[in-house]
Scaffold this active site. Structure first.
Site, PDB file in Angstrom:
ATOM      1  N   HIS A   1       5.986   6.076  11.289  1.00 21.83           N
ATOM      2  CA  HIS A   1       5.365   5.939   9.961  1.00 21.83           C
ATOM      3  C   HIS A   1       4.388   7.113   9.824  1.00 21.83           C
ATOM      4  O   HIS A   1       3.168   6.936   9.844  1.00 21.83           O
ATOM      5  CB  HIS A   1       4.653   4.586   9.876  1.00 21.83           C
ATOM      6  CG  HIS A   1       4.237   4.165   8.500  1.00 21.83           C
ATOM      7  ND1 HIS A   1       4.256   5.009   7.397  1.00 21.83           N
ATOM      8  CD2 HIS A   1       3.770   2.970   8.048  1.00 21.83           C
ATOM      9  CE1 HIS A   1       3.808   4.343   6.353  1.00 21.83           C
ATOM     10  NE2 HIS A   1       3.519   3.106   6.707  1.00 21.83           N
TER      11      HIS A   1
ATOM     12  N   ARG B   1       0.797  -1.226   0.000  1.00 18.57           N
ATOM     13  CA  ARG B   1       0.000   0.000   0.000  1.00 18.57           C
ATOM     14  C   ARG B   1       0.829   1.276   0.000  1.00 18.57           C
ATOM     15  O   ARG B   1       0.559   2.193  -0.777  1.00 18.57           O
ATOM     16  CB  ARG B   1      -0.912   0.029   1.232  1.00 18.57           C
ATOM     17  CG  ARG B   1      -2.176  -0.777   1.066  1.00 18.57           C
ATOM     18  CD  ARG B   1      -2.629  -1.296   2.415  1.00 18.57           C
ATOM     19  NE  ARG B   1      -1.718  -2.340   2.816  1.00 18.57           N
ATOM     20  CZ  ARG B   1      -1.919  -3.628   2.547  1.00 18.57           C
ATOM     21  NH1 ARG B   1      -3.022  -4.018   1.973  1.00 18.57           N
ATOM     22  NH2 ARG B   1      -1.028  -4.538   2.891  1.00 18.57           N
ATOM     23  N   THR B   2       1.804   1.350   0.883  1.00 19.71           N
ATOM     24  CA  THR B   2       2.531   2.622   1.027  1.00 19.71           C
ATOM     25  C   THR B   2       3.262   2.943  -0.277  1.00 19.71           C
ATOM     26  O   THR B   2       3.184   4.051  -0.808  1.00 19.71           O
ATOM     27  CB  THR B   2       3.510   2.535   2.212  1.00 19.71           C
ATOM     28  OG1 THR B   2       2.776   2.145   3.364  1.00 19.71           O
ATOM     29  CG2 THR B   2       4.181   3.872   2.468  1.00 19.71           C
TER      30      THR B   2
ATOM     31  N   ARG C   1      11.588   3.670   2.843  1.00 18.35           N
ATOM     32  CA  ARG C   1      11.246   2.707   3.907  1.00 18.35           C
ATOM     33  C   ARG C   1      12.480   1.839   4.120  1.00 18.35           C
ATOM     34  O   ARG C   1      13.046   1.310   3.151  1.00 18.35           O
ATOM     35  CB  ARG C   1      10.065   1.841   3.507  1.00 18.35           C
ATOM     36  CG  ARG C   1       9.885   0.667   4.470  1.00 18.35           C
ATOM     37  CD  ARG C   1       8.611  -0.084   4.251  1.00 18.35           C
ATOM     38  NE  ARG C   1       7.460   0.712   4.643  1.00 18.35           N
ATOM     39  CZ  ARG C   1       6.212   0.237   4.687  1.00 18.35           C
ATOM     40  NH1 ARG C   1       5.970  -1.009   4.337  1.00 18.35           N
ATOM     41  NH2 ARG C   1       5.217   1.011   5.050  1.00 18.35           N
TER      42      ARG C   1
HETATM   43  C1  NCD Z   1       2.274  -1.007   8.223  1.00 17.01           C
HETATM   44  C2  NCD Z   1       3.776  -0.819   8.257  1.00 17.01           C
HETATM   45  O1  NCD Z   1       4.479  -1.083   7.276  1.00 17.01           O
HETATM   46  O2  NCD Z   1       4.222  -0.355   9.300  1.00 17.01           O
HETATM   47  N1  NCD Z   1       1.801  -1.171   6.912  1.00 17.01           N
HETATM   48  C3  NCD Z   1       1.499  -0.066   6.181  1.00 17.01           C
HETATM   49  O3  NCD Z   1       2.347   0.723   5.847  1.00 17.01           O
HETATM   50  N2  NCD Z   1       0.223   0.133   5.887  1.00 17.01           N
HETATM   51  C4  NCD Z   1       1.763  -1.995   9.186  1.00 17.01           C
HETATM   52  C5  NCD Z   1       2.338  -3.383   9.218  1.00 17.01           C
HETATM   53  O4  NCD Z   1       3.216  -3.743   8.457  1.00 17.01           O
HETATM   54  O5  NCD Z   1       1.850  -4.143  10.066  1.00 17.01           O
END
Ligand code: NCD
Length: 305
Positions: free
Chosen positions: A134, A56-57, A106
């Site tokens: 985040h 998603r991100t 990331r």
């Molecule tokens: C989260 C993350 O990467 O911290 N996911 C996200 O970015 N929507 C949550 C997760 O990985 O559990």
């Protein structure tokens, strides 16, 4: 009413701590209004550097940039980059800043996004640094809460699951200190409690309680998280806590009709798929809100307003 202009232009977004209530409200308002516009960021390049898995991100940042006419370069996993030859993170990003106008990163190490921001002169957005922060997930979480409750003050919010290693709940809890009369219920197994450093920031601002007990009955927002298996130093410790909380339709019977159930996703087993049809289940709305929120943020940082 238009307040004084905020310092968006070229701003790094490394921690939610850098954003005031005014900043947060500005992004949310702009996200509400923003529409695709292929001329807005035409000629701008976003470097998307994902050293950790993401669906998603990563894709919502790319979608956001492209809907505003910008382009995206980058990688997903280090295989194929010179990092496998031993190149440092700093040399990697000193190279990338020659090609791009903004970096979205990331990385598994806490503090890595800050290191990158200190190394390059283009703006840097932290898309998750280890268990630390985040911040853009928090902005879309707040956008979603505001959309359904029409306010961010005076809410009762439960954070459920891995509060120790979950970076989304660290950013969200700190962001809630910007709002008034928030009550937080921190629901986790004893060994996955919210870190003391985060609790310290809540003290005197947000009234919170810590519990193992899954009492959701009076909450306006229930924010469920995945147990962050990849961050456990010892897999046996993970095995002991996995499956501690499972939200099923039966569990949801205790929810207020107006409550909303959120999850940053991916879910593993903590919300069963048959919950998705319940009116309180809003985690796929939350996903959708990632695009306008990230469009607004890219616009603000690259254009200044
Ligand atoms: C989260 C993350 O990467 O911290 N996911 C996200 O970015 N929507 C949550 C997760 O990985 O559990």
């Amino acid at each position: 009413m238009q307040g004084p202009k905020l310092d968006w232009h070229g701003k790094d977004i490394i921690s939610i701590r850098e954003l005031s209530r005014e900043h947060i409200e500005d992004v949310l308002n702009q996200a509400h209004q923003i529409r695709p516009d292929p001329a807005l960021l035409q000629g701008r390049v976003m470097a998307s550097l994902f050293f950790e898995p993401s669906t998603r991100t990563q894709l919502s940042f790319a979608t956001a940039m492209q809907r505003l006419g910008g382009r995206v370069i980058g990688f997903s996993g280090i295989e194929g980059t010179s990092i496998v030859k031993g190149e440092s993170l700093q040399d990697t990003v000193r190279t990338i800043e020659k090609y791009a106008d903004i970096i979205v990163i990331r990385h598994p190490l806490e503090g890595s996004a800050r290191l990158v921001a200190d190394t390059v002169s283009i703006p840097v957005i932290n898309a998750g640094d280890g268990a630390n922060q985040h911040p853009t997930q928090t902005l879309m979480d707040l956008f979603t809460i505001k959309k359904f409750h029409n306010r961010l003050d005076g809410l009762k919010i439960g954070l459920v699951g891995d509060l120790k290693y979950g970076r989304t709940v660290h950013s969200l809890a700190i962001a809630l200190t910007r709002f008034r009369k928030i009550t937080l219920r921190l629901i986790s197994p004893p060994n996955l409690r919210m870190p003391p450093s985060v609790l310290q920031e809540l003290n005197g601002i947000v009234s919170y309680t810590e519990t193992e007990h899954l009492d959701l009955s009076d909450l306006d927002v229930v924010y469920v998280t995945r147990i962050q298996k990849e961050r456990f130093p010892d897999i046996e410790e993970y095995e002991k806590v996995k499956g501690t909380y499972v939200i099923t339709p039966k569990v949801c019977e205790m929810l207020k009709p107006t409550a909303i159930l959120l999850h940053p996703l991916p879910r593993v087993d903590e919300i069963t798929p048959d919950v998705d049809a319940l009116p309180q289940a809003k985690y796929f709305d939350q996903v959708q809100n990632g695009v306008p929120v990230r469009m607004a943020l890219l616009k603000l940082i690259l254009l200044g307003a």
